[in-house]
Design a protein around this motif. Structure first.
Motif, PDB file in Angstrom:
ATOM      1  N   HIS A 122       0.843  -1.197   0.000  1.00 16.93           N
ATOM      2  CA  HIS A 122       0.000   0.000   0.000  1.00 16.93           C
ATOM      3  C   HIS A 122       0.875   1.242   0.000  1.00 16.93           C
ATOM      4  CE1 HIS A 122      -3.089   2.897   0.959  1.00 16.93           C
ATOM      5  NE2 HIS A 122      -2.551   3.162   2.144  1.00 16.93           N
ATOM      6  N   SER A 123       0.808   2.018  -1.084  1.00 16.76           N
ATOM      7  CA  SER A 123       1.511   3.300  -1.173  1.00 16.76           C
ATOM      8  C   SER A 123       2.984   3.190  -0.800  1.00 16.76           C
ATOM      9  CB  SER A 123       0.823   4.339  -0.275  1.00 16.76           C
ATOM     10  OG  SER A 123      -0.505   4.559  -0.698  1.00 16.76           O
ATOM     11  N   GLY A 124       3.645   2.182  -1.313  1.00 21.79           N
ATOM     12  CA  GLY A 124       5.059   1.997  -1.034  1.00 21.79           C
ATOM     13  C   GLY A 124       5.347   1.141   0.178  1.00 21.79           C
ATOM     14  N   ASP A 179      -9.558  -1.111  -4.359  1.00 19.54           N
ATOM     15  CA  ASP A 179      -9.271  -0.020  -5.302  1.00 19.54           C
ATOM     16  C   ASP A 179      -9.614   1.332  -4.680  1.00 19.54           C
ATOM     17  OD1 ASP A 179      -8.702   1.494  -7.490  1.00 19.54           O
ATOM     18  OD2 ASP A 179     -10.353   0.753  -8.735  1.00 19.54           O
ATOM     19  N   VAL A 180      -8.847   1.718  -3.667  1.00 17.35           N
ATOM     20  CA  VAL A 180      -9.086   2.990  -2.988  1.00 17.35           C
ATOM     21  C   VAL A 180      -8.932   4.182  -3.935  1.00 17.35           C
ATOM     22  CG1 VAL A 180      -8.430   4.453  -1.038  1.00 17.35           C
ATOM     23  CG2 VAL A 180      -8.339   1.965  -0.808  1.00 17.35           C
ATOM     24  N   PRO A 181      -7.948   4.187  -4.857  1.00 19.56           N
ATOM     25  CA  PRO A 181      -7.787   5.358  -5.743  1.00 19.56           C
ATOM     26  C   PRO A 181      -9.007   5.676  -6.597  1.00 19.56           C
ATOM     27  CG  PRO A 181      -5.832   3.984  -5.815  1.00 19.56           C
ATOM     28  CD  PRO A 181      -6.866   3.204  -5.059  1.00 19.56           C
ATOM     29  N   SER A 182      -9.867   4.680  -6.851  1.00 18.45           N
ATOM     30  CA  SER A 182     -11.051   4.950  -7.678  1.00 18.45           C
ATOM     31  C   SER A 182     -12.043   5.866  -6.973  1.00 18.45           C
ATOM     32  CB  SER A 182     -11.747   3.643  -8.065  1.00 18.45           C
ATOM     33  OG  SER A 182     -12.327   3.026  -6.931  1.00 18.45           O
ATOM     34  N   THR A 234      -5.879  10.320  -3.947  1.00 14.67           N
ATOM     35  CA  THR A 234      -4.773  10.668  -3.059  1.00 14.67           C
ATOM     36  C   THR A 234      -4.283   9.481  -2.245  1.00 14.67           C
ATOM     37  OG1 THR A 234      -6.246  11.380  -1.269  1.00 14.67           O
ATOM     38  CG2 THR A 234      -5.574  13.048  -2.887  1.00 14.67           C
ATOM     39  N   TYR A 235      -5.017   8.361  -2.297  1.00 17.45           N
ATOM     40  CA  TYR A 235      -4.626   7.162  -1.565  1.00 17.45           C
ATOM     41  C   TYR A 235      -4.270   6.043  -2.541  1.00 17.45           C
ATOM     42  CZ  TYR A 235      -6.479   9.320   2.663  1.00 17.45           C
ATOM     43  OH  TYR A 235      -6.701  10.165   3.716  1.00 17.45           O
ATOM     44  N   GLY A 236      -3.305   5.238  -2.145  1.00 20.40           N
ATOM     45  CA  GLY A 236      -2.927   4.104  -2.980  1.00 20.40           C
ATOM     46  C   GLY A 236      -3.842   2.917  -2.768  1.00 20.40           C
ATOM     47  N   ALA A 237      -3.782   1.971  -3.694  1.00 23.82           N
ATOM     48  CA  ALA A 237      -4.566   0.750  -3.578  1.00 23.82           C
ATOM     49  C   ALA A 237      -3.987  -0.138  -2.473  1.00 23.82           C
ATOM     50  CB  ALA A 237      -4.573   0.002  -4.898  1.00 23.82           C
ATOM     51  N   LEU A 238      -4.839  -0.977  -1.916  1.00 23.75           N
ATOM     52  CA  LEU A 238      -4.419  -1.979  -0.942  1.00 23.75           C
ATOM     53  C   LEU A 238      -4.433  -3.333  -1.637  1.00 23.75           C
ATOM     54  CD1 LEU A 238      -6.627  -0.657   1.947  1.00 23.75           C
ATOM     55  CD2 LEU A 238      -4.178  -0.970   2.189  1.00 23.75           C
TER      56      LEU A 238
END
Length: 244
Positions: free
Chosen positions: A54-56, A197-200, A204-208
């Motif tokens: 998640h986000s790196g 799919d949080v970015p959808s 501003t948030y990455g996918a998990l």
């Protein structure tokens, strides 16, 4: 961080004498939601590795509930461009945590009993009822349908989760109640992947992304006593940086 997954109970058996002799009813087809719940139950059986990205951030969680041992390694990108790392070992109720990159905390293994952790802490690597967190994810399912034989898609209400980061939930606000997901089950019926799919709903948030795999065991050993310092509570900076 739990959801009781129970089998479909068998009700009263029909004794309707009008049914043709020798005729048997077709097996009941599980609905997509029931199939996901069944996959979560199977995922919580045996030795399992769960990798969260998640986000790196990458968290590699390996667990052997029957032998009460688990490990986790966490890597988090730092704003300065470095990578902060934490290592965790749990044997029974003893937890050992080490992070050599975080200023102001011991460089040795910090030893603490899991009973001293905050309720629902992701640092408890062997949560009794849902050690992989799969059932927690399924508890968030609002809608689900099959995309293929082992592929599922649908929406989640992440506010139902006990494991999704509070920072993510607070940031999403009302958007957290309808987040798309996809899942893939393995030939054994447990989860292979679970993607949120949080970015959808908020770019501003990455996918998990959770990936699951089985192994023969977990290499978890207590650190040498000379490398351990006993603590009564984890430093706040460790929780803020590494709590998932």
């Amino acid at each position: 961080m739990s959801l009781s997954i129970t089998g479909c109970g068998v009700g009263a058996v029909s004794t309707d004498s009008s049914a043709p002799l020798g005729e048997t009813s077709a097996p009941t087809q599980l609905s997509p939601v029931e199939k996901l719940a069944d996959a979560a139950a199977k995922t919580n059986q045996g030795v399992m590795t769960v990798v969260l990205q998640h986000s790196g951030l990458t968290a590699d969680h390996r667990m052997d509930p029957a032998n009460k041992k688990a490990t986790m390694s966490i890597a988090i990108p730092d704003p300065a461009g470095d990578t902060l790392r934490a290592e965790l070992i749990q044997i029974g109720t003893d937890l050992y945590v080490r992070t050599r990159d975080l200023p102001g905390v011991p460089k040795m293994w910090m030893h603490i009993g899991v009973a001293a952790l905050p309720a629902g802490s992701s640092f408890n690597l062997l949560a009794e009822s849902d050690h992989t967190g799969a059932a927690d994810l399924v508890s968030c399912v609002v809608t689900a349908k099959r995309k293929g034989g082992a592929d599922f898609v649908g929406t989640l209400d992440l506010t139902r989760s006990h494991s999704i980061s509070r920072k993510v939930l607070d940031g999403l606000g009302p958007k957290a109640t309808a987040v798309p997901f996809s899942a893939v089950t393995s030939p054994d019926g447990n989860f292979f992947e679970f993607n949120i799919d949080v970015p959808s709903v908020d770019p501003t948030y990455g996918a998990l992304r959770y990936t699951y795999s089985r192994s023969d065991g977990v290499d978890a050993k207590r650190p040498a006593a000379s490398e351990v310092t006993d603590i009564t509570a984890l430093p706040r900076s460790v929780i803020d940086r590494f709590e998932l």
